[in-house]
Write a protein that holds these residues in place. Structure first.
Motif, PDB file in Angstrom:
ATOM      1  N   ASP A 157       2.548 -28.979  14.026  1.00 31.83           N
ATOM      2  CA  ASP A 157       3.096 -29.701  12.970  1.00 31.83           C
ATOM      3  C   ASP A 157       2.163 -30.877  12.134  1.00 31.83           C
ATOM      4  O   ASP A 157       1.901 -31.683  11.663  1.00 31.83           O
ATOM      5  CB  ASP A 157       3.606 -30.759  13.211  1.00 31.83           C
ATOM      6  CG  ASP A 157       5.656 -30.944  12.434  1.00 31.83           C
ATOM      7  OD1 ASP A 157       5.189 -30.186  11.385  1.00 31.83           O
ATOM      8  OD2 ASP A 157       6.472 -31.855  12.397  1.00 31.83           O
ATOM      9  N   MET A 158       1.391 -29.823  11.470  1.00 33.29           N
ATOM     10  CA  MET A 158       0.095 -30.108  10.956  1.00 33.29           C
ATOM     11  C   MET A 158      -0.178 -29.718   9.486  1.00 33.29           C
ATOM     12  O   MET A 158      -1.047 -29.964   8.496  1.00 33.29           O
ATOM     13  CB  MET A 158      -1.146 -28.785  10.862  1.00 33.29           C
ATOM     14  CG  MET A 158      -0.622 -27.751  10.857  1.00 33.29           C
ATOM     15  SD  MET A 158      -1.911 -26.677  11.111  1.00 33.29           S
ATOM     16  CE  MET A 158      -1.733 -26.774  13.100  1.00 33.29           C
ATOM     17  N   PHE A 159       0.981 -29.976   8.693  1.00 32.29           N
ATOM     18  CA  PHE A 159       0.704 -29.190   7.156  1.00 32.29           C
ATOM     19  C   PHE A 159       1.725 -30.743   6.297  1.00 32.29           C
ATOM     20  O   PHE A 159       1.151 -30.465   4.812  1.00 32.29           O
ATOM     21  CB  PHE A 159       1.776 -28.534   7.021  1.00 32.29           C
ATOM     22  CG  PHE A 159       1.291 -27.177   7.343  1.00 32.29           C
ATOM     23  CD1 PHE A 159       0.153 -26.216   6.786  1.00 32.29           C
ATOM     24  CD2 PHE A 159       1.940 -26.474   9.014  1.00 32.29           C
ATOM     25  CE1 PHE A 159      -0.532 -25.107   8.071  1.00 32.29           C
ATOM     26  CE2 PHE A 159       1.637 -25.475   9.440  1.00 32.29           C
ATOM     27  CZ  PHE A 159       0.496 -24.730   9.169  1.00 32.29           C
ATOM     28  N   GLY A 160       1.265 -31.632   6.828  1.00 30.32           N
ATOM     29  CA  GLY A 160       1.791 -33.117   6.406  1.00 30.32           C
ATOM     30  C   GLY A 160       1.264 -33.985   5.067  1.00 30.32           C
ATOM     31  O   GLY A 160       1.500 -34.239   4.209  1.00 30.32           O
ATOM     32  N   LYS A 161      -0.396 -33.454   5.291  1.00 30.57           N
ATOM     33  CA  LYS A 161      -1.178 -33.470   4.167  1.00 30.57           C
ATOM     34  C   LYS A 161      -1.873 -32.374   3.820  1.00 30.57           C
ATOM     35  O   LYS A 161      -2.417 -33.245   2.528  1.00 30.57           O
ATOM     36  CB  LYS A 161      -2.253 -34.764   4.798  1.00 30.57           C
ATOM     37  CG  LYS A 161      -1.833 -35.658   6.145  1.00 30.57           C
ATOM     38  CD  LYS A 161      -3.102 -36.703   5.808  1.00 30.57           C
ATOM     39  CE  LYS A 161      -2.586 -37.580   7.619  1.00 30.57           C
ATOM     40  NZ  LYS A 161      -3.813 -38.259   7.970  1.00 30.57           N
ATOM     41  N   LEU A 162      -1.324 -31.211   3.168  1.00 23.60           N
ATOM     42  CA  LEU A 162      -1.167 -30.450   2.250  1.00 23.60           C
ATOM     43  C   LEU A 162      -0.879 -29.733   1.445  1.00 23.60           C
ATOM     44  O   LEU A 162      -0.057 -29.335   0.785  1.00 23.60           O
ATOM     45  CB  LEU A 162      -1.823 -29.424   3.308  1.00 23.60           C
ATOM     46  CG  LEU A 162      -2.632 -29.407   4.535  1.00 23.60           C
ATOM     47  CD1 LEU A 162      -2.471 -27.715   5.387  1.00 23.60           C
ATOM     48  CD2 LEU A 162      -4.276 -30.278   4.299  1.00 23.60           C
ATOM     49  N   PHE A 183       5.959 -27.953   6.937  1.00 24.19           N
ATOM     50  CA  PHE A 183       5.746 -27.826   5.185  1.00 24.19           C
ATOM     51  C   PHE A 183       6.952 -28.113   4.579  1.00 24.19           C
ATOM     52  O   PHE A 183       6.177 -27.290   3.680  1.00 24.19           O
ATOM     53  CB  PHE A 183       6.735 -26.004   6.108  1.00 24.19           C
ATOM     54  CG  PHE A 183       5.847 -24.950   6.130  1.00 24.19           C
ATOM     55  CD1 PHE A 183       4.203 -25.265   6.810  1.00 24.19           C
ATOM     56  CD2 PHE A 183       6.284 -23.890   6.257  1.00 24.19           C
ATOM     57  CE1 PHE A 183       3.768 -24.374   7.317  1.00 24.19           C
ATOM     58  CE2 PHE A 183       5.657 -22.885   7.028  1.00 24.19           C
ATOM     59  CZ  PHE A 183       4.359 -23.242   7.670  1.00 24.19           C
ATOM     60  N   LYS A 184       7.768 -29.059   4.780  1.00 24.49           N
ATOM     61  CA  LYS A 184       7.850 -29.388   3.593  1.00 24.49           C
ATOM     62  C   LYS A 184       7.026 -30.335   2.620  1.00 24.49           C
ATOM     63  O   LYS A 184       7.405 -30.187   1.365  1.00 24.49           O
ATOM     64  CB  LYS A 184       9.860 -30.225   4.366  1.00 24.49           C
ATOM     65  CG  LYS A 184      10.250 -29.878   4.519  1.00 24.49           C
ATOM     66  CD  LYS A 184      11.588 -31.014   4.826  1.00 24.49           C
ATOM     67  CE  LYS A 184      13.212 -30.424   5.833  1.00 24.49           C
ATOM     68  NZ  LYS A 184      13.661 -31.344   6.590  1.00 24.49           N
ATOM     69  N   SER A 188       2.880 -28.216  -3.465  1.00 19.44           N
ATOM     70  CA  SER A 188       2.290 -27.005  -4.125  1.00 19.44           C
ATOM     71  C   SER A 188       2.202 -25.929  -3.990  1.00 19.44           C
ATOM     72  O   SER A 188       1.020 -25.188  -4.927  1.00 19.44           O
ATOM     73  CB  SER A 188       1.134 -27.066  -4.692  1.00 19.44           C
ATOM     74  OG  SER A 188       0.360 -29.245  -5.079  1.00 19.44           O
ATOM     75  N   LEU A 189       2.522 -25.580  -2.760  1.00 20.13           N
ATOM     76  CA  LEU A 189       2.931 -23.929  -2.369  1.00 20.13           C
ATOM     77  C   LEU A 189       3.189 -23.149  -3.724  1.00 20.13           C
ATOM     78  O   LEU A 189       4.645 -23.385  -3.421  1.00 20.13           O
ATOM     79  CB  LEU A 189       3.597 -23.624  -0.925  1.00 20.13           C
ATOM     80  CG  LEU A 189       2.833 -22.590  -0.568  1.00 20.13           C
ATOM     81  CD1 LEU A 189       1.324 -22.614   0.049  1.00 20.13           C
ATOM     82  CD2 LEU A 189       3.589 -22.903   1.562  1.00 20.13           C
ATOM     83  N   ARG A 190       2.611 -21.645  -3.412  1.00 18.64           N
ATOM     84  CA  ARG A 190       3.337 -21.623  -4.873  1.00 18.64           C
ATOM     85  C   ARG A 190       3.131 -19.733  -3.901  1.00 18.64           C
ATOM     86  O   ARG A 190       4.058 -18.848  -4.691  1.00 18.64           O
ATOM     87  CB  ARG A 190       2.216 -20.775  -5.521  1.00 18.64           C
ATOM     88  CG  ARG A 190       2.074 -22.746  -6.819  1.00 18.64           C
ATOM     89  CD  ARG A 190       3.082 -22.396  -7.221  1.00 18.64           C
ATOM     90  NE  ARG A 190       2.880 -23.622  -8.375  1.00 18.64           N
ATOM     91  CZ  ARG A 190       3.596 -24.775  -8.175  1.00 18.64           C
ATOM     92  NH1 ARG A 190       3.857 -25.225  -7.086  1.00 18.64           N
ATOM     93  NH2 ARG A 190       3.077 -25.973  -9.063  1.00 18.64           N
ATOM     94  N   ASP A 204      15.147 -22.675   6.266  1.00 16.49           N
ATOM     95  CA  ASP A 204      15.279 -23.129   5.710  1.00 16.49           C
ATOM     96  C   ASP A 204      14.412 -24.483   4.973  1.00 16.49           C
ATOM     97  O   ASP A 204      14.598 -24.902   4.537  1.00 16.49           O
ATOM     98  CB  ASP A 204      16.471 -24.351   6.472  1.00 16.49           C
ATOM     99  CG  ASP A 204      17.539 -23.312   6.804  1.00 16.49           C
ATOM    100  OD1 ASP A 204      18.352 -22.473   6.374  1.00 16.49           O
ATOM    101  OD2 ASP A 204      19.417 -24.075   7.323  1.00 16.49           O
ATOM    102  N   VAL A 205      13.290 -24.954   6.085  1.00 14.99           N
ATOM    103  CA  VAL A 205      12.298 -25.572   5.395  1.00 14.99           C
ATOM    104  C   VAL A 205      11.593 -25.042   4.450  1.00 14.99           C
ATOM    105  O   VAL A 205      10.918 -25.857   4.229  1.00 14.99           O
ATOM    106  CB  VAL A 205      10.901 -26.093   6.779  1.00 14.99           C
ATOM    107  CG1 VAL A 205      10.641 -24.789   7.077  1.00 14.99           C
ATOM    108  CG2 VAL A 205      10.188 -26.742   6.520  1.00 14.99           C
TER     109      VAL A 205
END
Length: 700
Positions: A157-162, A183-184, A188-190, A204-205
């Motif tokens: 669970d490493m994506f909280g600050k990205l 992932f939530k 900015s993820l396109r 669902d996330v």
């Protein structure tokens, strides 16, 4: 005219001189590129690169772009490179573009990558292992391409600050497990490519992300495809999606609103939508009734009772048996100390609930005047920490009873910051109580106890001893841990009697790897990094299966003026005083522990001849001599060890105990080297549990 020419020449000369000074590359960047060059097996393909020294910016090394004296871009795509990337990439603090795609690089992706990178492309290589957790701290990252490798394991669970990440490609690997909830946070993820992996569970996330392109083909996803994703460029084939209409999403979510609006626009499905809504309301009402019922039950006195053994069955940690306690903590430790998500916190207990409940069958003492009472301590902690506290408050009266009023017969050890006692309860439960010296908190430093408690209670790792509770009453400040009857690694290696069987080679390797993982966690996962500053075999405790638990982490706040022989034999050459201790110094101390495991010798033994008294000085020159290595190995092993494994073990030690700190690898590299040793030696790390008590079961 003559003077004008002189002036012109002077300007030209100083201009060239200034230019040459500017082009001189910063030494950390040079060192990092030197290590990268040496780690690659076909570096001759790179023009200008060197294994030592050089000026990458001034001499225009192939693929290197600079700004002033700093390396800003590394573009080595499609250069036919093999080997690995090295272990000093974290020194490249100015690199924003890092591209090593389309090569034949192997092994794990280094734990530390250029920390301020915006664009990272490591796709189309042969990397194995997992996605390094250090990516979680790379807040400027916008593009991450790791596709077409051989990565495995689950995503942490490493994506909280990205929040700046725009494109993420993990396709064509062997990654598994559910998509992490963090992932939530990828606001900015396109573009997201997850195709051709082994991911499972729902997606669902991803439903509320601003995605324009999503490929999840050929995985093991289940559930329904969120409606929010059906209007984008979407590829979903090769999964096990559920058929039929999706169940209504929880009220108030974007997904629910979108679905409801869509069905109302379709006259044929309007009645069906009403029916589904009615069913959903009925289900919600039933759930509400059950929650209310459980809440009433939970508030009853009997529900607060937690069996003591069951409370601790998920904790296999205990810190004690150390004869001396550590001294100092990383000087930059702050209230912003963070940690990764624990692996399994299903048994975590709220601190307030523990304080209110008789979960540990402890009676509170009669009221008395306290200079720093329990409630004040709890309030200070709550102001510094999150609500998820996994420790309990213990009363002074019960600890006095359980330790025989801290009698000498219950004393386990004594060090520079306090004493450790064994606490035994009537039901057979045994704990270890670290009673800190009251002198540590004189002069208005009482808050230090809450500070250090806050730090230690945040450390959660399978190979690090965890806190069970605390006590702060009547000027007494204590930390409570579980108790391990197997004692420490020091006891096993140096104090075993004639009836004890020695540790087998497999167990020694397992202890080494577990301890290395604990240090990797402290050094490279905790933020800011924590330096233990007292690494030695007596601070490595062994559980019932002889797995290591690093004890006494986080006590370096209490800096003491002790003799330099406090850690005799373990200290690196540069450690002439505690303030000189660094992460690289800790790697040296760990290497000495490995030497203890290899040789069975004490780190410093005054009974030996003078040339052999210091283990590191005596052993280091012999680590690459096969014959000498065979003579150095612990006689207690009786020759029961794989020779190749022993040689690789010695190679890792040699890296750790180098005299120059900058040449010692970080702990993440040590962990990777030990993992490769295990894999190549076919050491079975799970079936070998407890075999150290049974030499006849040894599998060489």
């Amino acid at each position: 005219m003559y003077n004008d020419n002189i002036v012109g020449l002077l300007f030209l000369y100083f201009g060239v001189l200034t230019s040459s000074v500017r082009s001189k590359t910063a030494s950390p960047d040079v060192a990092a590129l030197n290590v990268m060059y040496s780690s690659m097996k076909s570096p001759s393909l790179l023009t200008g690169w060197k294994s030592s020294g050089g000026d990458p910016c001034g001499d225009s090394w192939e693929g290197i772009e600079c700004s002033g004296s700093s390396v800003t871009e590394i573009n080595l795509s499609d250069c036919g490179l093999t080997g690995s990337m090295g272990y000093q990439l974290s020194s490249l603090t100015s690199v924003t573009n890092f591209d090593l795609s389309r090569n034949n690089l192997k092994g794990d992706i280094p734990y530390q990558l250029p920390p301020n990178a915006v664009h990272i492309d490591l796709s189309n290589n042969d990397f194995t292992g997992g996605v390094p957790y250090s990516i979680s701290q790379m807040t400027d990252l916008q593009y991450l391409y790791l596709g077409h490798n051989q990565l495995n394991n689950q995503l942490s669970d490493m994506f909280g600050k990205l929040s700046k990440l725009k494109e993420l490609d993990l396709s064509y690997n062997s990654l598994s497990g559910n998509l992490p909830q963090s992932f939530k946070s990828l606001s900015s993820l396109r573009k997201l490519n997850l195709e051709n992996n082994q991911f499972s569970g729902p997606i669902d996330v991803l439903s509320d992300l601003p995605l324009m392109d999503l490929n999840v083909e050929n995985n093991q996803f289940t559930g329904w495809i969120p409606d929010n994703l059906k209007n984008i460029n979407l590829e979903t084939g090769g999964n096990s999606w559920s058929s039929g209409s999706a169940p209504p999403a929880p009220g108030g979510t974007k997904h629910h609103a979108h679905q409801h609006s869509k069905k109302n626009n379709d006259g044929k499905s309007f009645k069906g939508g009403v029916a589904i809504a009615a069913i959903a309301l009925g289900i919600l009402a039933l759930i509400g009734f059950l929650i209310a019922l459980l809440s009433r039950r939970k508030s009853s006195p009997s529900s607060h009772f937690l069996d003591e053994e069951r409370l601790s069955q998920h904790r296999s940690f205990t810190p004690l048996a150390s004869q001396e306690l550590p001294q100092d903590l990383h000087p930059n430790i702050s209230k912003d100390f963070t940690e990764p998500k624990p692996l399994d916190r299903s048994s975590s207990i709220e601190m307030k609930a523990l304080q209110k409940s008789p979960s540990l069958r402890l009676k509170h003492p009669p009221p008395f005047k306290q200079s720093y009472d329990e409630n004040e301590f709890a309030n200070r902690l709550n102001s510094k920490r999150s609500n998820s506290i996994r420790t309990s408050s213990y009363s002074l009266a019960d600890l006095q009873l359980a330790t025989g009023n801290f009698s000498a017969g219950r004393l386990l050890g004594e060090g520079s910051i306090g004493r450790v006692y064994r606490a035994k309860y009537a039901d057979g439960k045994v704990l270890a109580v670290k009673k800190l010296n009251s002198s540590l908190f004189q002069g208005g430093r009482l808050e230090e106890f809450s500070e250090i408690f806050s730090i230690i209670s945040r450390l959660h790792h399978p190979n690090i001893a965890e806190l069970v509770g605390y006590c702060s009453e009547q000027g007494h400040n204590m930390l409570i841990y579980e108790y391990f009857r197997n004692g420490s690694l020091h006891d096993f290696l140096h104090m075993s009697d004639d009836y004890s069987k020695p540790l087998t080679w497999n167990t020694r390797v397992r202890i080494t790897l577990g301890t290395a993982r604990a240090l990797e966690y402290l050094h490279e996962v905790c933020s800011p990094s924590l330096v233990h500053k007292n690494i030695k075999s007596s601070n490595i405790l062994l559980d019932t299966d002889l797995n290591p638990r690093l004890s006494d982490s986080g006590f370096a706040t209490f800096h003491q003026r002790t003799s330099e022989n406090r850690n005799a034999g373990y200290n690196a050459p540069e450690c002439t005083k505690p303030s000189a201790y660094t992460l690289k110094s800790e790697v040296f101390s760990f290497g000495v522990v490995m030497l203890e495991l290899l040789t069975g010798r004490m780190p410093f033994d005054s009974s030996k001849p003078k040339s052999e008294q210091c283990l590191a000085q005596w052993a280091t020159p012999q680590l690459h001599d096969i014959d000498a290595l065979g003579r150095m190995v612990d006689p207690a092993l009786r020759g029961l060890y794989p020779p190749k494994s022993l040689s690789r073990f010695a190679d890792i030690i040699a890296l750790c105990v180098q005299s120059e700190p900058e040449f010692r690898p970080p702990m993440s590299e040590v962990v990777q080297a030990l993992v490769r040793l295990v894999q190549r030696s076919s050491i079975n790390m799970s079936k070998e549990l407890g075999a150290s008590r049974r030499l006849d079961d040894y599998d060489s």
